[in-house]
Design an enzyme around this catalytic site. Structure first.
Site, PDB file in Angstrom:
ATOM      1  N   TYR A  19      47.616  29.043  48.107  1.00 44.45           N
ATOM      2  CA  TYR A  19      47.261  27.717  47.600  1.00 44.45           C
ATOM      3  C   TYR A  19      46.056  27.853  46.672  1.00 44.45           C
ATOM      4  CZ  TYR A  19      47.176  22.588  47.908  1.00 44.45           C
ATOM      5  OH  TYR A  19      47.247  21.241  47.629  1.00 44.45           O
ATOM      6  N   GLY A  20      46.208  28.756  45.687  1.00 43.71           N
ATOM      7  CA  GLY A  20      45.138  28.976  44.718  1.00 43.71           C
ATOM      8  C   GLY A  20      45.480  28.296  43.406  1.00 43.71           C
ATOM      9  N   SER A  21      45.232  28.999  42.313  1.00 42.02           N
ATOM     10  CA  SER A  21      45.457  28.436  40.988  1.00 42.02           C
ATOM     11  C   SER A  21      46.888  27.913  40.844  1.00 42.02           C
ATOM     12  CB  SER A  21      45.171  29.508  39.927  1.00 42.02           C
ATOM     13  OG  SER A  21      45.563  29.060  38.649  1.00 42.02           O
ATOM     14  N   ASP A  77      48.511  39.116  43.306  1.00 39.58           N
ATOM     15  CA  ASP A  77      49.537  40.172  43.259  1.00 39.58           C
ATOM     16  C   ASP A  77      49.207  41.362  44.151  1.00 39.58           C
ATOM     17  OD1 ASP A  77      51.414  39.065  41.251  1.00 39.58           O
ATOM     18  OD2 ASP A  77      49.591  39.030  40.053  1.00 39.58           O
ATOM     19  N   HIS A 102      55.069  36.156  38.851  1.00 42.70           N
ATOM     20  CA  HIS A 102      54.788  37.341  38.037  1.00 42.70           C
ATOM     21  C   HIS A 102      55.592  38.479  38.659  1.00 42.70           C
ATOM     22  CE1 HIS A 102      52.822  40.290  35.603  1.00 42.70           C
ATOM     23  NE2 HIS A 102      51.902  40.664  36.474  1.00 42.70           N
ATOM     24  N   GLY A 128      47.038  27.216  36.508  1.00 41.11           N
ATOM     25  CA  GLY A 128      47.458  26.202  37.465  1.00 41.11           C
ATOM     26  C   GLY A 128      46.923  24.811  37.136  1.00 41.11           C
ATOM     27  N   ASP A 185      53.395  40.888  29.847  1.00 40.86           N
ATOM     28  CA  ASP A 185      52.185  40.280  30.414  1.00 40.86           C
ATOM     29  C   ASP A 185      51.057  41.313  30.511  1.00 40.86           C
ATOM     30  OD1 ASP A 185      51.302  37.738  32.058  1.00 40.86           O
ATOM     31  OD2 ASP A 185      50.611  39.494  33.165  1.00 40.86           O
ATOM     32  N   SER A 246      36.629  29.353   5.027  1.00 40.01           N
ATOM     33  CA  SER A 246      36.356  29.364   3.589  1.00 40.01           C
ATOM     34  C   SER A 246      37.194  30.411   2.860  1.00 40.01           C
ATOM     35  CB  SER A 246      34.878  29.675   3.361  1.00 40.01           C
ATOM     36  OG  SER A 246      34.635  31.042   3.714  1.00 40.01           O
TER      37      SER A 246
HETATM   38  P1  NDP Z   1      45.011  33.023  43.428  1.00 46.22           P
HETATM   39  O1  NDP Z   1      44.085  34.183  43.334  1.00 46.22           O
HETATM   40  O2  NDP Z   1      44.521  31.708  42.915  1.00 46.22           O
HETATM   41  O3  NDP Z   1      45.512  32.871  44.947  1.00 46.22           O
HETATM   42  C1  NDP Z   1      44.646  32.550  45.935  1.00 46.22           C
HETATM   43  C2  NDP Z   1      45.431  32.080  47.147  1.00 46.22           C
HETATM   44  O4  NDP Z   1      46.016  33.199  47.807  1.00 46.22           O
HETATM   45  C3  NDP Z   1      44.549  31.376  48.132  1.00 46.22           C
HETATM   46  O5  NDP Z   1      45.285  30.284  48.683  1.00 46.22           O
HETATM   47  C4  NDP Z   1      44.315  32.438  49.185  1.00 46.22           C
HETATM   48  O6  NDP Z   1      44.108  31.902  50.468  1.00 46.22           O
HETATM   49  C5  NDP Z   1      45.647  33.147  49.183  1.00 46.22           C
HETATM   50  N1  NDP Z   1      45.551  34.477  49.747  1.00 46.22           N
HETATM   51  C6  NDP Z   1      44.788  35.516  49.309  1.00 46.22           C
HETATM   52  N2  NDP Z   1      44.948  36.588  50.104  1.00 46.22           N
HETATM   53  C7  NDP Z   1      45.823  36.216  51.069  1.00 46.22           C
HETATM   54  C8  NDP Z   1      46.374  36.868  52.192  1.00 46.22           C
HETATM   55  N3  NDP Z   1      46.077  38.138  52.468  1.00 46.22           N
HETATM   56  N4  NDP Z   1      47.238  36.181  52.988  1.00 46.22           N
HETATM   57  C9  NDP Z   1      47.552  34.880  52.726  1.00 46.22           C
HETATM   58  N5  NDP Z   1      47.059  34.216  51.663  1.00 46.22           N
HETATM   59  C10 NDP Z   1      46.209  34.868  50.853  1.00 46.22           C
HETATM   60  O7  NDP Z   1      46.400  33.417  42.759  1.00 46.22           O
HETATM   61  P2  NDP Z   1      47.012  32.897  41.383  1.00 46.22           P
HETATM   62  O8  NDP Z   1      47.482  31.498  41.554  1.00 46.22           O
HETATM   63  O9  NDP Z   1      46.121  33.253  40.255  1.00 46.22           O
HETATM   64  O10 NDP Z   1      48.279  33.859  41.283  1.00 46.22           O
HETATM   65  C11 NDP Z   1      49.419  33.684  42.094  1.00 46.22           C
HETATM   66  C12 NDP Z   1      50.605  34.311  41.392  1.00 46.22           C
HETATM   67  O11 NDP Z   1      50.851  33.596  40.180  1.00 46.22           O
HETATM   68  C13 NDP Z   1      50.384  35.772  41.003  1.00 46.22           C
HETATM   69  O12 NDP Z   1      51.618  36.429  41.127  1.00 46.22           O
HETATM   70  C14 NDP Z   1      49.983  35.674  39.533  1.00 46.22           C
HETATM   71  O13 NDP Z   1      50.269  36.825  38.791  1.00 46.22           O
HETATM   72  C15 NDP Z   1      50.867  34.520  39.089  1.00 46.22           C
HETATM   73  N6  NDP Z   1      50.424  33.795  37.903  1.00 46.22           N
HETATM   74  C16 NDP Z   1      49.146  33.339  37.840  1.00 46.22           C
HETATM   75  C17 NDP Z   1      48.746  32.587  36.756  1.00 46.22           C
HETATM   76  C18 NDP Z   1      47.416  31.958  36.762  1.00 46.22           C
HETATM   77  O14 NDP Z   1      47.199  31.094  35.929  1.00 46.22           O
HETATM   78  N7  NDP Z   1      46.474  32.298  37.622  1.00 46.22           N
HETATM   79  C19 NDP Z   1      49.641  32.312  35.620  1.00 46.22           C
HETATM   80  C20 NDP Z   1      50.998  32.741  35.851  1.00 46.22           C
HETATM   81  C21 NDP Z   1      51.343  33.490  36.937  1.00 46.22           C
HETATM   82  P3  NDP Z   1      42.644  31.707  51.131  1.00 46.22           P
HETATM   83  O15 NDP Z   1      42.139  30.397  50.662  1.00 46.22           O
HETATM   84  O16 NDP Z   1      42.959  31.732  52.604  1.00 46.22           O
HETATM   85  O17 NDP Z   1      41.805  32.866  50.690  1.00 46.22           O
END
Ligand code: NDP
Ligand code: MG
Length: 340
Positions: A19-21, A77, A102, A128, A185, A246
């Site tokens: 639940y990140g970006s 990843d 990805h 995101g 990428d 320019s």
């Molecule tokens: P983030 O770094 O934002 O992801 C963070 C999330 O992953 C948090 O919810 C974190 O939870 C969780 N997390 C981290 N480690 C673990 C673990 N060991 N077990 C369970 N949950 C975990 O990722 P992104 O959104 O940047 O990337 C996600 C995918 O999207 C990747 O494959 C990336 O390549 C792809 N992508 C990303 C883009 C972007 O804009 N960032 C663009 C296009 C594709 P917690 O809060 O508990 O730490």
């Protein structure tokens, strides 16, 4: 033309792991598109609470995966192989879909998905925050879509429906495969965006400072003003950039640019691409990660110790518009947070 709708996922349960970006944007958009979403998060991490506060159902990753017809795998990843082995492989239903944003781990064999599931990809071409804000405006961010493994005959239909659910189909879906998405990428971030651009800037800065010019002025010329040029590229390509600079700048561009970035640079870009294609970059980076990132840390320290960083911090502190709301103003701070 995109006629994708969420119909093929109408009765599906979707688990969004991470639940990140990307994860937050996807989960909220899918939910608001009327789909059944559960977020998979660690109980001790910050995401658990954030997803709950956003009004979503949250479960531990293994539990979320168990009931799901589609698992969107949106953790960083480099942690995916361990999360796959621990939470996904033992729990994902036969005939479910495992969806990536990805292709790195699948393409380079770090994850070998079970044969009885679909493996597909929906990769938004934006961070995101933009995936979310465009959706809220009734629009969407274009997405790449791909199928790696089609166990059910539904892999592509479900990828398109997912892309519709996050809003991407409102803009454009571009069909690709895991190889093309992954290799292009990596090449983009290595040769042009992160690697190429940062080297161009620091070498330009060093050239001016070594010639006796003030670092403050060098910073403005080679780093700060890069944004103006990149914004013009983004909005209207080379044509818009040339229209807004320019005649003197244009003549310098035409005659000096190709001397700085020349055929030798392009030959080295091709070498960098070959190392991506033959898997040697992925092997090197995976080994580095497994060893606890010793070189990565050294490289990062060196970048952060570069004199351009010191003068930059001082100058940025005096530019009020960079202080308030600086994340929203740039909007791209997270866009390249991928395999690297
Ligand atoms: P983030 O770094 O934002 O992801 C963070 C999330 O992953 C948090 O919810 C974190 O939870 C969780 N997390 C981290 N480690 C673990 C673990 N060991 N077990 C369970 N949950 C975990 O990722 P992104 O959104 O940047 O990337 C996600 C995918 O999207 C990747 O494959 C990336 O390549 C792809 N992508 C990303 C883009 C972007 O804009 N960032 C663009 C296009 C594709 P917690 O809060 O508990 O730490
Ligand atoms: Mg660099």
């Amino acid at each position: 033309m995109n006629t994708a709708t969420t119909e093929p996922l109408k009765n599906a349960r979707i688990a969004v792991i991470g639940y990140g970006s990307q994860g937050r944007a996807h989960a909220l958009n899918l939910h608001e598109s009327g789909l059944d979403v559960v977020v998979g998060a660690r109980p001790d991490g910050p995401s658990w609470q954030r997803a709950q506060e956003d009004g979503l159902t949250v479960a531990e990753p293994a539990e979320a995966v168990k009931g799901a017809d589609l698992v969107a795998f949106l953790t960083p990843d480099m942690v995916q192989p361990a999360v796959y082995a621990e939470s996904i492989e033992p729990n994902i239903k036969p005939g479910a879909a495992l969806l990536f944003a990805h292709g790195f781990n699948v393409h380079f064999g770090q994850i070998k998905p079970r044969a009885d599931i679909d493996v597909n990809l929906v990769a938004p071409k934006g961070p995101g925050a933009l995936v979310r804000s465009e959706y809220q405006r009734g629009r969407g961010v274009p997405c790449l879509i791909a199928v790696h493994q089609d166990a059910t005959g539904q892999a592509e239909a479900r990828a398109r429906a997912y892309a519709a659910g996050i809003g991407g189909a409102r803009a454009m879906l571009i069909a690709t495969d895991f190889k093309e998405e992954t290799e292009t990428d990596l090449f983009g971030e290595q040769a042009v965006l992160c690697g190429g651009a940062s080297e161009l800037v620091t070498k330009g800065f060093e050239t001016l400072v070594e010639a006796g010019y003030q670092p403050e002025i060098a910073y403005y010329e080679v780093m700060h003003e890069l944004k103006l040029i990149v914004d013009l590229f983004y909005e209207g390509g080379l044509a818009k950039m040339l229209q807004f600079v320019s005649e003197t700048a244009q003549y310098g561009d035409y005659t000096r640019g190709p001397r700085v970035v020349d055929e030798g640079t392009k030959a080295r870009m091709k070498e960098v691409l070959r190392e991506i294609q033959d898997g040697s970059f992925a092997r090197e980076w995976t080994a580095e990660y497994a060893a606890g990132l010793p070189n990565y840390r050294k490289f990062k320290e060196a970048d952060l110790a570069h004199p351009i960083e010191k003068v930059g911090a001082q100058l940025r502190a005096r530019m009020a518009w960079l202080q308030k709301d600086s994340k929203a103003a740039s909007g791209t701070g997270e866009s390249l947070k991928k395999a690297g």
